[in-house]
Design a protein around this motif. Structure first.
Motif, PDB file in Angstrom:
ATOM      1  N   PRO A   1       0.748  -1.308   0.148  1.00 12.11           N
ATOM      2  CA  PRO A   1       0.117   0.358  -0.461  1.00 12.11           C
ATOM      3  C   PRO A   1       0.936   1.702   0.038  1.00 12.11           C
ATOM      4  O   PRO A   1       2.222   1.386   0.653  1.00 12.11           O
ATOM      5  N   PRO A   2       0.273   2.406  -0.923  1.00  7.22           N
ATOM      6  CA  PRO A   2       1.296   3.392  -0.874  1.00  7.22           C
ATOM      7  C   PRO A   2       1.028   4.551   0.224  1.00  7.22           C
ATOM      8  O   PRO A   2       2.168   5.366   1.101  1.00  7.22           O
ATOM      9  N   SER A   3       0.500   4.322   1.653  1.00  9.80           N
ATOM     10  CA  SER A   3       0.789   4.825   2.909  1.00  9.80           C
ATOM     11  C   SER A   3       1.416   4.432   3.431  1.00  9.80           C
ATOM     12  O   SER A   3       1.824   4.771   4.494  1.00  9.80           O
ATOM     13  N   TRP A   4       1.463   3.142   3.195  1.00 11.84           N
ATOM     14  CA  TRP A   4       2.569   2.265   4.383  1.00 11.84           C
ATOM     15  C   TRP A   4       3.747   2.892   3.815  1.00 11.84           C
ATOM     16  O   TRP A   4       5.255   2.049   4.404  1.00 11.84           O
ATOM     17  N   LEU A   5       4.593   2.484   2.358  1.00 16.13           N
ATOM     18  CA  LEU A   5       5.477   2.950   1.579  1.00 16.13           C
ATOM     19  C   LEU A   5       5.372   4.374   2.145  1.00 16.13           C
ATOM     20  O   LEU A   5       7.120   4.540   2.498  1.00 16.13           O
ATOM     21  N   ALA A   6       4.883   5.287   2.251  1.00 22.87           N
ATOM     22  CA  ALA A   6       5.550   6.494   2.463  1.00 22.87           C
ATOM     23  C   ALA A   6       5.769   6.377   3.979  1.00 22.87           C
ATOM     24  O   ALA A   6       6.685   7.469   4.082  1.00 22.87           O
ATOM     25  N   GLN A   7       5.183   5.678   4.758  1.00 19.52           N
ATOM     26  CA  GLN A   7       5.541   5.664   5.958  1.00 19.52           C
ATOM     27  C   GLN A   7       7.036   5.160   6.677  1.00 19.52           C
ATOM     28  O   GLN A   7       8.012   5.893   7.083  1.00 19.52           O
ATOM     29  N   ILE A   8       7.542   4.195   5.283  1.00 24.56           N
ATOM     30  CA  ILE A   8       8.644   3.720   5.438  1.00 24.56           C
ATOM     31  C   ILE A   8       9.793   4.743   4.899  1.00 24.56           C
ATOM     32  O   ILE A   8      10.945   4.650   5.513  1.00 24.56           O
ATOM     33  N   GLU A   9       9.221   4.815   3.793  1.00 27.26           N
ATOM     34  CA  GLU A   9      10.367   5.886   3.084  1.00 27.26           C
ATOM     35  C   GLU A   9      10.559   7.222   4.184  1.00 27.26           C
ATOM     36  O   GLU A   9      11.559   7.385   4.554  1.00 27.26           O
ATOM     37  N   ALA A  10       9.579   7.955   5.478  1.00 23.97           N
ATOM     38  CA  ALA A  10       9.616   8.360   5.832  1.00 23.97           C
ATOM     39  C   ALA A  10      10.797   8.259   7.244  1.00 23.97           C
ATOM     40  O   ALA A  10      11.696   9.140   7.317  1.00 23.97           O
ATOM     41  N   VAL A  11      10.427   6.730   7.853  1.00 24.74           N
ATOM     42  CA  VAL A  11      11.434   6.498   8.157  1.00 24.74           C
ATOM     43  C   VAL A  11      12.577   6.520   8.320  1.00 24.74           C
ATOM     44  O   VAL A  11      13.774   6.921   9.003  1.00 24.74           O
ATOM     45  N   HIS A  12      13.260   5.783   7.571  1.00 18.92           N
ATOM     46  CA  HIS A  12      14.423   5.758   6.269  1.00 18.92           C
ATOM     47  C   HIS A  12      14.992   7.431   6.349  1.00 18.92           C
ATOM     48  O   HIS A  12      16.343   7.087   6.328  1.00 18.92           O
ATOM     49  N   LEU A  13      14.505   7.602   5.415  1.00 16.02           N
ATOM     50  CA  LEU A  13      14.683   8.892   5.105  1.00 16.02           C
ATOM     51  C   LEU A  13      15.137   9.756   6.176  1.00 16.02           C
ATOM     52  O   LEU A  13      15.809  11.119   5.937  1.00 16.02           O
ATOM     53  N   GLY A  14      14.512   9.442   6.988  1.00 17.53           N
ATOM     54  CA  GLY A  14      14.432  10.633   8.309  1.00 17.53           C
ATOM     55  C   GLY A  14      16.077  10.573   8.606  1.00 17.53           C
ATOM     56  O   GLY A  14      16.418  11.912   9.819  1.00 17.53           O
ATOM     57  N   ARG A  15      15.513   9.079   9.177  1.00 21.30           N
ATOM     58  CA  ARG A  15      16.878   8.666  10.207  1.00 21.30           C
ATOM     59  C   ARG A  15      17.957   9.173   8.743  1.00 21.30           C
ATOM     60  O   ARG A  15      18.808  10.163  10.083  1.00 21.30           O
ATOM     61  N   CYS A  16      18.889   9.006   8.226  1.00 21.19           N
ATOM     62  CA  CYS A  16      19.525   9.755   7.356  1.00 21.19           C
ATOM     63  C   CYS A  16      19.603  11.643   7.276  1.00 21.19           C
ATOM     64  O   CYS A  16      20.803  12.108   7.749  1.00 21.19           O
TER      65      CYS A  16
END
Length: 462
Positions: free
Chosen positions: A409-424
Motif C-alpha cells: 500500500p502506498p500509505s505504508w510505503l510513505a511511512q517506510i520512506e519517512a523513517v529511513h529518509l528521516g534517519r539519514c
C-alpha cells in the motif's frame, strides 16, 4: 525493477486504480479486496458506517465482466428467503422444498452483506457451506455456487463464540476507519459520485485469472520467508492469538498467488504485508502485526540516536564555554569590553577598538588543547559519517524493493520512506552541526607559549 515486474503492474494496476478512484485512505482495503477476489477468498471489512465498504464491493463486481451482484443488510429478523430466495410454489406442489435462487446470493459472483454477524443461526449455517465449499443445498440437490468473493461488513468482530467459525471463514479481515484529519479537507472536496463502467483495461479477464490461479502453486518459499513465518507464529503465541493450521496454509496460498500476480518465481518478504489482515485475531492486534512487518521486513525499528545527539550537544556546549572564558579569572573582561563600546559610541558599530578589546578579553589556548579538541571532534565525526553511510545503504536496500512491489500500500510505503529518509536526514544534520563545532574549536585563540592539555569532552551514555 525487473522487466517482468512492470508487466505485472500493467496487468492488475488498472483494476486496483479503479477500486481506489476517488476514495481516500482505502489503499489497504482495496488491495486486500482485489487479492482476495483473485484468490477466490472472502473479506471482512471492520469499521463504522459511511466508510465506503459497500462501494468497494460494488466496484469489485463491475470489474468482473458479467458478474452478478447481491447486497443485503442483515438484522436478527432477517429470514432465509431474503438471502437465498423464496420457496418455489410449483416445487411445493410436487412435495419438493426448493428455492428460486436466481437474483439471490446463491447465484451471485460478488456479494456484500452488511452487519453480517447479526444474522440468525439458520442463515449463518447455510452461509458457512456457501463460503467454504461454494455449494448450496437447494432441496435434495447440492448445487455449485459461482461465488467469487463475499464481502462482509461489521462495526466490530463477533463476541459470541458461536459466531467464531463463521468469522474464521473470512481469510482477510481489514479494519476501515473514517479519514483522518490530514485528509479531511480533501474529503470535503472529493466528488461522491460513484464511477461508471470501468475502462476495458481495468476488467479482470477470466482467462488471465485462471492462468494466475494455475501458476500460483508453483511459487517457492525461500528461507527468508520461511524464517519470517516461523517468527510470526512465535509472535502469535507470545501475544495469545490462536491461528489454525488451516489459516496458515491459506495464508501461504494467498502469498503464492500474490507472488504469481507479480510475475516472479518465489514469494518475497515484502509479500508479507498481508500478515496483519490474515493473522490478527481481532482489530486490536492489527497494529502489533503491522509493527511486526515494519520492524522485520521494512527495518523501521527505532535506532538509539539519543546518545549521539547528546554527544554533539556536549561538544557544542564545551565550545561555547571555551569561547566565553575570560583571559584571566581576576580580570574584569566584561567591564573592559563595555568601556570600549562606550568610548566608540552607540552608532560606531563593531569598531576596531571593540574588536581588539574583545579578543584580548578572550582566553587563549595551547596548540595541544586545540589539537585535542579537534581530534576528539573528528573521532565523533567519523562515527557519524560511518553511521550516515550505513543508514543510506540500509535505506537503499529497503526502499528499492519496497517501491518496486506491486501490492504494498502506498500509505505504508510513505511511512517506510519517512523513517529511513528521516534517519539519514537526522544524522546528516548532526554531522553539519558537529562540523560547525569543529570549525569553532579550530578557530579558538591560540597562545604558542601554553602547553595545557584539556580533559576530554564527556557526555552521558544512553
Amino acid at each position: 525493477m525487473p522487466q517482468n515486474a512492470s508487466v505485472s503492474t500493467r496487468m492488475w494496476a488498472p483494476a486496483l486504480a479503479e477500486l481506489e478512484r476517488g476514495l481516500l485512505q482505502r489503499d489497504v482495503a482495496a488491495r486486500a479486496l482485489l487479492l482476495a477476489a483473485l484468490a477466490g477468498e472472502h473479506v471482512l471489512l471492520l469499521g463504522p458506517p459511511g466508510t465506503a465498504k459497500s462501494e468497494l464491493a460494488r466496484r469489485l463486481q463491475r470489474l468482473l465482466p458479467g458478474a452478478h451482484y447481491f447486497e443485503r443488510l442483515l438484522t436478527r429478523f432477517t429470514v432465509p428467503e431474503e438471502l437465498f430466495g423464496p420457496l418455489s410454489l410449483r416445487a411445493l406442489e410436487d412435495d419438493r422444498y426448493e428455492r428460486l435462487t436466481e437474483g439471490y446470493l446463491p447465484s451471485a459472483e460478488v456479494a456484500f452483506l452488511d452487519e453480517v454477524f447479526k444474522a440468525n443461526s439458520a442463515i449463518l449455517n447455510t452461509l458457512l457451506g456457501l463460503l467454504h465449499e461454494r455449494q448450496f443445498d437447494n432441496g435434495s440437490q447440492r448445487l455449485p455456487a459461482p461465488l467469487v468473493c463475499l464481502v462482509g461488513a461489521s462495526n466490530e468482530q463477533p463476541q459470541d463464540e458461536s459466531l467464531l467459525a463463521f468469522y474464521d471463514r473470512f481469510l482477510l479481515r481489514v479494519p476501515v476507519q473514517p479519514v483522518d484529519d490530514a485528509h479531511f479537507a480533501a474529503l470535503l472536496q472529493t466528488s461522491v459520485a460513484s464511477p461508471g463502467a470501468p475502462p476495458p483495461q481495468a476488467l479482470i479477464d477470466h482467462q488471465r485469472l485462471d492462468a494466475l490461479r494455475e501458476r500460483a502453486p508453483q511459487m517457492a518459499l525461500d528461507e527468508t520467508v520461511l524464517g519470517l513465518l516461523v517468527q510470526a507464529r512465535q509472535h502469535a503465541t507470545q501475544t495469545g492469538q490462536s491461528v489454525s493450521d488451516r489459516r496458515w496454509r491459506q495464508l501461504v496460498e494467498l502469498l503464492k498467488l500474490q507472488a504469481a500476480s507479480r510475475n516472479v518465481s518465489e514469494v518475497a518478504d515484502w509479500d508479507l504485508w498481508l500478515l496483519p489482515f490474515v493473522l490478527a485475531a481481532d482489530p486490536e492486534h492489527v497494529p502489533g502485526w503491522t509493527e511486526f512487518f515494519m520492524h522485520r521486513v521494512a527495518q523501521t525499528a527505532p535506532l538509539p540516536l539519543d546518545g549521539l545527539e547528546r554527544a554533539v550537544t556536549a561538544f557544542e556546549q564545551q565550545l561555547d564555554i571555551e569561547r566565553r572564558a575570560p583571559a584571566d579569572a581576576q580580570d574584569d573582561s566584561a567591564g573592559k569590553v563595555a568601556l570600549a563600546k562606550s568610548i566608540a559610541g552607540p552608532t560606531a558599530g563593531e569598531s576596531e577598538m571593540v574588536r581588539l578589546t574583545s579578543e584580548r578579553a578572550q582566553r587563549r589556548y595551547s596548540p595541544v588543547h586545540i589539537e585535542a579538541r579537534v581530534a576528539q571532534t573528528d573521532e565523533l565525526l567519523a562515527r557519524l559519517a560511518d553511521l550516515h553511510g550505513e543508514l543510506g545503504s540500509i535505506a537503499q536496500t529497503v526502499l528499492e524493493p519496497a517501491r518496486a512491489h506491486d501490492w504494498l500500500p502506498p500509505s505504508w510505503l510513505a511511512q517506510i520512506e519517512a523513517v529511513h529518509l528521516g534517519r539519514c536526514a537526522s544524522v546528516a544534520a548532526l554531522l553539519a552541526q558537529l562540523q560547525t563545532t569543529r570549525t569553532g574549536f579550530a578557530g579558538l585563540p591560540v597562545d604558542e607559549a601554553l602547553t595545557g592539555l584539556p580533559a576530554p569532552v564527556t557526555w552521558e551514555s544512553p
